[in-house]
Write an enzyme that holds these catalytic residues in place. Structure first.
Site, short mmCIF file in Angstrom:
data_model
loop_
_atom_site.label_atom_id
_atom_site.label_comp_id
_atom_site.label_asym_id
_atom_site.label_seq_id
_atom_site.Cartn_x
_atom_site.Cartn_y
_atom_site.Cartn_z
N TYR A 178 -46.65 -14.38 69.99
CA TYR A 178 -46.37 -15.76 69.57
C TYR A 178 -45.47 -16.42 70.60
O TYR A 178 -44.61 -15.76 71.18
CB TYR A 178 -45.68 -15.73 68.20
CG TYR A 178 -45.73 -17.04 67.47
CD1 TYR A 178 -46.93 -17.52 66.96
CD2 TYR A 178 -44.59 -17.81 67.28
CE1 TYR A 178 -46.99 -18.72 66.28
CE2 TYR A 178 -44.64 -19.02 66.60
CZ TYR A 178 -45.84 -19.46 66.10
OH TYR A 178 -45.90 -20.66 65.43
N TYR A 232 -54.37 -27.06 64.03
CA TYR A 232 -53.14 -26.35 63.64
C TYR A 232 -53.32 -24.84 63.71
O TYR A 232 -52.38 -24.08 63.55
CB TYR A 232 -52.71 -26.76 62.22
CG TYR A 232 -53.69 -26.35 61.14
CD1 TYR A 232 -54.73 -27.20 60.77
CD2 TYR A 232 -53.60 -25.13 60.50
CE1 TYR A 232 -55.64 -26.84 59.80
CE2 TYR A 232 -54.51 -24.75 59.52
CZ TYR A 232 -55.53 -25.62 59.17
OH TYR A 232 -56.44 -25.25 58.21
N GLY A 281 -56.35 -21.39 64.97
CA GLY A 281 -57.60 -21.02 65.64
C GLY A 281 -58.14 -19.73 65.06
O GLY A 281 -58.33 -18.75 65.77
#
Lengths: 404, 404
Positions: free
Chosen positions: B92, B285, B287
């Site tokens: 992330y 927002y 995938g």
């Protein structure tokens, strides 16, 4: 999307109704010399969509006196724009009534003015204000509101090529980022006519450009030319995809580009995204690779990139000739052209009677010069022979001879 | 993009330094019962990135008194968000110092207030104001400015799941289009927790939603549930790709959708573009398909579509707890939650000691319920047994039993 339909599109069809047509064949004859108020015009038209070489035909057209709100114009020069080819093929979203006179760009002189026309007068130079005017002709009668006047100080070839590419470049550099002197932008397709205009308008504003071009044998010269007109950095797509690109971008320091201009699509567009600052805008004006724009979701979510498109014909539809934004745009572009800071793209001048050969050259891949019809043979001769040519398109003198 | 780094991220690491660690193993023991001012806390942490089941460990943490600008909070409930998994894996974009306490969402009660803290008082319910707080713990000491208070009238599970999905849904419905009652929007991934929040917030505002869900065996029930919470139309991706979709959209008449919300990417996103009005905005927002967003150039140029992304953590970084926009957002979301017009997503309540099993369930594909840690065993029992559960998450009562 609602198709762009407006009065001009319909009236263009009307003007050229009831024509003497020589279908599927172009005549090498010179258009007849007209008196100061001509009775007839020549127009390159099509009655059906298809291969331009097959469907275009030479028409002799009866002219009528301009009515209220109309003017008669004498076309001086009109380029073959890629959009013209798409429109003739019927693959462009702008649909017009048939038969239709080809040509979306060009410069004309007003030679007769109808009643209630105050914005234009005899002798004014005009360019199309909207799409679908039909510029591949010697003369035309059209609504004054479909024309925008431009200064006669502007070189002729600049005027002929002003209505599309420089306007697209101007809008992309103006409407999508708050660019300050010293800022960077990045663009692909940098040697397209839009790309060349981007380089020059940006340079005039002190904006630095990173220009990506397709790899071609004549690379070095192409790169040198784009540098000469103000491109800060010119790189090939091969370099863009290589490991060196990251190093190169790091070497530039801050600020990183905040705007990317995309005329290519596919991997070329996706690669540019790596080098943008967070929050940047990406504007697409073309898709030369015929591949879509491919965006990893993370570039949208975590990098906060924004993607837009620009369609000049749509913008023109939404902004009348006298709108403040449009006036500002033309003022800046004309000013830059007069100062020779915005040069027309590479071009080759051809008589309108050679429309078939010119179209064949225009649809061939890897063409390097825009084909421009010059309507008057004397003007064509003069442009090709005199110093006017040099000042108009000095690049042609310097580079074109052995390059193109 | 500059990594989000702020005081909270660093302090979270600091609080849990010098811990008694049982690595790679979770203890089934109940956290010790604390006095009103606890000395110790339990936290689920990781020292290195990797497979959550392997790197997460159970820590016993010494607590200190809150200093100036800090508060001590008692966590009540904290869900496993997909972002938690990415953060633990290290994939992330938000990076934190290690060791780090997992968890970005949750609701806590303020139990002690340091000097100079005026925005919060003992007994307030709070949710994380930014990313990286570390909510998978029983207690924590953190900066007051990293917390946002929410009304205690809100159901507990609504509060625990408020900080991310409903906020993303709210921002997408608020910031990218001027939607009026009766307008349509279209979204894919409609049964995600964001999708469910979109349906409910839109319904409360009178906005009609076209909701695309993945084809699944339990389709009919899933579709019925999304309709029950206010989804105007619920369709499968299969239908979206079929010839019937065009007919269906035509049958809806005007206005066509002016906003598309994309949590999936790939063909699912591209297909939605066909049904948008010119000039529409598309907001990504997530995938879920792991495929990029693929946009034919014509959709940018001729249809004038605009593409954006939303990252709630970034938005939170840019908007302080007391900003007007943030306050308005929480007021509306809390109000809707209290009125039961915004329900928490499907969820399963688990003791924090079961973190390994819960994480295993959370990372499995096609999970249907969000795993929520409830820190206090008595509260967990009460939530699972009493009527409070019904009013909190009535859907669970009605649908979940035989469906999930």
């Amino acid at each position: 999307m609602a198709a762009i339909t407006h009065k001009a599109l319909k009236s263009t069809g009307r003007i050229f109704a009831n024509l003497a047509i020589v279908r599927g064949k172009y005549l090498k004859q010179t258009p007849r010399r007209f008196s100061s108020f001509p009775q007839e015009a020549v127009a390159i038209q099509y009655r059906q969509h298809g291969d331009p070489v097959k469907v275009l035909f030479w028409s002799e057209v009866q002219l009528r006196k301009p009515e209220q709100g109309e003017v008669m114009i004498k076309m001086l020069a009109a380029p073959i724009n890629p959009i013209d080819i798409y429109m003739i093929r019927g693959t462009y979203p702008l649909k017009t009534e048939l038969p239709h006179t080809a040509g979306i760009e060009g410069v004309a002189e007003v030679i007769e003015v109808g009643e209630d026309v105050s914005a234009l007068k005899k002798g004014d130079w005009v360019i199309p204000a909207k799409g679908g005017l039909g510029t591949w002709c010697t003369h035309s009668v059209c609504a004054a509101e479909d024309l925008t006047s431009v200064s006669r100080k502007i070189p002729l070839l600049s005027a002929a090529t002003l209505a599309m590419s420089p306007c697209v470049a101007y809008r992309m550099l103006t409407d999508f980022a708050d660019l300050k002197e010293g800022d960077y932008i990045i663009q692909n397709g940098a040697n397209s006519s839009v790309g060349q205009a981007v380089i020059q308008i940006a340079a005039a504003r002190g904006i630095r450009t990173i220009n990506i071009v397709r790899h071609m044998p004549a690379d070095d010269r192409r790169i040198k030319y784009l540098q000469d007109i103000g491109g800060t950095h010119v790189l090939t797509e091969e370099f863009l995809r290589s490991g060196q690109m990251k190093e190169f971008m790091t070497s530039l320091g801050r600020p990183t580009p905040s705007l990317a201009l995309n005329g290519v699509g596919g991997p070329s567009a996706t690669e540019m995204l790596r080098y943008l600052a967070p929050g940047s805008n990406v504007v697409t004006y073309g898709g030369m690779s015929t591949q879509p724009v491919i965006i990893p979701s993370g570039k949208l979510i975590f990098k906060d990139l924004h993607f837009h498109g620009i369609w000049m014909m749509d913008w023109n539809q939404k902004h009348y000739a006298d709108s403040k934004q449009k006036r500002q745009m033309y003022d800046e572009l004309v000013d830059l052209s007069v100062q020779k800071k915005l040069r027309p793209p590479f071009c080759e001048l051809v008589p309108i009677s050679d429309f078939c050969e010119a179209v064949e050259i225009a649809v061939a891949p890897f063409k390097s010069a825009k084909q421009i019809f010059v309507m008057d043979q004397e003007l064509l001769k003069k442009l090709n022979e005199t110093k006017m040519m040099q000042s108009d398109n000095v690049i042609r003198e310097e580079v074109e001879k052995d390059m193109l």
